[in-house]
Design an enzyme around this catalytic site. Structure first.
Site, PDB file in Angstrom:
ATOM      1  N   LYS A 220      -1.980   4.789  -4.406  1.00 38.53           N
ATOM      2  CA  LYS A 220      -2.371   5.907  -5.280  1.00 38.53           C
ATOM      3  C   LYS A 220      -1.179   6.767  -5.683  1.00 38.53           C
ATOM      4  O   LYS A 220      -1.319   7.947  -5.923  1.00 38.53           O
ATOM      5  CB  LYS A 220      -3.365   6.807  -4.541  1.00 38.53           C
ATOM      6  CG  LYS A 220      -4.658   6.142  -4.226  1.00 38.53           C
ATOM      7  CD  LYS A 220      -5.545   7.094  -3.453  1.00 38.53           C
ATOM      8  CE  LYS A 220      -6.534   6.319  -2.624  1.00 38.53           C
ATOM      9  NZ  LYS A 220      -7.117   7.071  -1.545  1.00 38.53           N
TER      10      LYS A 220
ATOM     11  N   ASP B 120       0.837  -1.211   0.000  1.00 39.99           N
ATOM     12  CA  ASP B 120       0.000   0.000   0.000  1.00 39.99           C
ATOM     13  C   ASP B 120       0.863   1.249   0.000  1.00 39.99           C
ATOM     14  O   ASP B 120       2.011   1.227   0.412  1.00 39.99           O
ATOM     15  CB  ASP B 120      -0.879   0.008   1.253  1.00 39.99           C
ATOM     16  CG  ASP B 120      -2.223  -0.621   0.996  1.00 39.99           C
ATOM     17  OD1 ASP B 120      -2.492  -0.999  -0.156  1.00 39.99           O
ATOM     18  OD2 ASP B 120      -3.000  -0.747   1.965  1.00 39.99           O
TER      19      ASP B 120
ATOM     20  N   MET C 153      -8.489   9.601   8.425  1.00 38.47           N
ATOM     21  CA  MET C 153      -8.982  10.127   7.146  1.00 38.47           C
ATOM     22  C   MET C 153      -9.930  11.309   7.359  1.00 38.47           C
ATOM     23  O   MET C 153     -10.928  11.441   6.656  1.00 38.47           O
ATOM     24  CB  MET C 153      -9.713   9.014   6.356  1.00 38.47           C
ATOM     25  CG  MET C 153      -8.806   7.861   5.982  1.00 38.47           C
ATOM     26  SD  MET C 153      -9.706   6.438   5.320  1.00 38.47           S
ATOM     27  CE  MET C 153     -10.147   5.567   6.815  1.00 38.47           C
TER      28      MET C 153
HETATM   29  N1  SAH Z   1      -4.609   0.762   8.730  1.00 44.22           N
HETATM   30  C1  SAH Z   1      -4.121   2.101   8.975  1.00 44.22           C
HETATM   31  C2  SAH Z   1      -5.134   3.151   8.594  1.00 44.22           C
HETATM   32  C3  SAH Z   1      -5.477   3.201   7.122  1.00 44.22           C
HETATM   33  S1  SAH Z   1      -6.589   4.489   6.713  1.00 44.22           S
HETATM   34  C4  SAH Z   1      -3.683   2.216  10.437  1.00 44.22           C
HETATM   35  O1  SAH Z   1      -3.958   1.324  11.240  1.00 44.22           O
HETATM   36  O2  SAH Z   1      -3.038   3.200  10.779  1.00 44.22           O
HETATM   37  C5  SAH Z   1      -5.481   5.792   6.267  1.00 44.22           C
HETATM   38  C6  SAH Z   1      -5.458   6.854   7.354  1.00 44.22           C
HETATM   39  O3  SAH Z   1      -4.613   6.441   8.415  1.00 44.22           O
HETATM   40  C7  SAH Z   1      -4.905   8.186   6.930  1.00 44.22           C
HETATM   41  O4  SAH Z   1      -5.863   8.973   6.269  1.00 44.22           O
HETATM   42  C8  SAH Z   1      -4.535   8.787   8.252  1.00 44.22           C
HETATM   43  O5  SAH Z   1      -5.681   9.253   8.936  1.00 44.22           O
HETATM   44  C9  SAH Z   1      -4.036   7.573   9.007  1.00 44.22           C
HETATM   45  N2  SAH Z   1      -2.558   7.428   8.951  1.00 44.22           N
HETATM   46  C10 SAH Z   1      -1.855   6.432   8.392  1.00 44.22           C
HETATM   47  N3  SAH Z   1      -0.528   6.590   8.600  1.00 44.22           N
HETATM   48  C11 SAH Z   1      -0.401   7.720   9.339  1.00 44.22           C
HETATM   49  C12 SAH Z   1       0.700   8.410   9.919  1.00 44.22           C
HETATM   50  N4  SAH Z   1       1.957   7.979   9.783  1.00 44.22           N
HETATM   51  N5  SAH Z   1       0.451   9.527  10.639  1.00 44.22           N
HETATM   52  C13 SAH Z   1      -0.815   9.978  10.812  1.00 44.22           C
HETATM   53  N6  SAH Z   1      -1.883   9.369  10.280  1.00 44.22           N
HETATM   54  C14 SAH Z   1      -1.695   8.251   9.564  1.00 44.22           C
END
Ligand code: SAH
Length: 257
Positions: A59, A37, A176
């Site tokens: 993306k 991803d 998100m």
């Molecule tokens: N499975 C992931 C979430 C996927 S949805 C998890 O457990 O973290 C994608 C969202 O995750 C992004 O829009 C953001 O809100 C958050 N996200 C992912 N990586 C991040 C990071 N390093 N710092 C802050 N937010 C993050």
């Protein structure tokens, strides 16, 4: 007959490679095919064997992301060819990662699937600010909630959440949520969460270019715009965030000593 392959959904954590679990590292090192991803740090992908096939399905570069159905078909095909498939996802595979849908599809297709947890970004984000998600006095629990509704779906009931978070003392961790922050702010205020409720917005948690801002619910959108904060970021709402300044001061004193 060829040995059947399998699929492992692996949580890559929030970004910092040191936050990977040993189990995740072991799975990545054993992979023959990796489906990766967008939010996965390239330093983590680099743990894969040089012979492994790496397929990016995010993306990147503004392209549309690979359709979910295609990713699922690809995993089934590779596993049927005997490959050891690792599906690498940011954070934890089962927190807003569509991991649930992928596992269901693989099981329906008769493919063996394992899941390895990762540290979810919401957890890493608050920890990086030196405060907890729960606290005996300030927060009795946590809600992980998406700020992005499925196309055509209503999404979370923010007004109901506001009342519950206030009355039950819960920390809200919104994934998100940055692009829809205005609506989230308005709805939470309308639902009765006080405008003075402390809020933190943490962008790229655990990575070297992490940025954050601490504000209040009443000033959320204004702060995001002024600071130019953007995706990927989590919005954390609740009284635990009130202690961020205290934690930062203590840290500064410790460093100066
Ligand atoms: N499975 C992931 C979430 C996927 S949805 C998890 O457990 O973290 C994608 C969202 O995750 C992004 O829009 C953001 O809100 C958050 N996200 C992912 N990586 C991040 C990071 N390093 N710092 C802050 N937010 C993050």
């Amino acid at each position: 007959m060829m040995e059947p392959g399998k699929v492992t959904l692996v949580g890559a954590g929030p970004g910092d490679p040191e936050l990977l679990t040993l189990k995740a590292l072991k799975a990545i090192r054993a992979a023959t095919v990796l489906l990766v991803d967008d939010l996965v740090n390239p330093e983590i992908v680099a743990f894969a064997p040089p012979t492994a096939r790496v397929i990016h399905v995010g993306k990147r570069g503004g392209c549309k992301s690979t359709p979910q159905a295609f990713i699922e078909r690809l995993m089934v095909m590779a596993a049927r060819e005997g490959e050891n498939v690792v599906r690498l996802k940011g954070g934890d595979p089962f927190i807003f990662g569509r991991g649930g849908e992928e596992v269901e599809h693989l099981r329906r297709s008769g493919i063996h699937v394992d899941v390895v947890n990762g540290i979810t970004s919401g957890l890493a984000a608050v920890t990086s600010l030196g405060v907890p998600l729960t606290h005996r006095e300030h927060a009795h629990g946590v809600v992980f909630v998406t700020g992005h509704a499925h196309p055509g779906a209503a999404g979370p009931d923010w007004r109901a959440l506001a009342g519950t978070a206030r009355d039950a003392k819960l920390t809200l961790v919104v994934y998100m949520g940055v692009s829809g922050a205005t609506r989230i702010q308005d709805e939470l205020l309308a639902g009765g969460l006080p405008a003075v409720t402390p809020v933190a917005v943490v962008q790229r948690a655990s990575l070297p270019d992490q940025r954050h801002a601490v504000t209040t619910l009443g000033r959320l959108t204004e702060t995001i715009e002024r600071e130019g904060l953007g995706s990927p970021a989590v919005i954390v709402i609740g009284d635990v965030i009130g202690a961020v300044a205290v934690a930062a001061q203590a840290e500064a004193k410790f460093r100066a000593a």
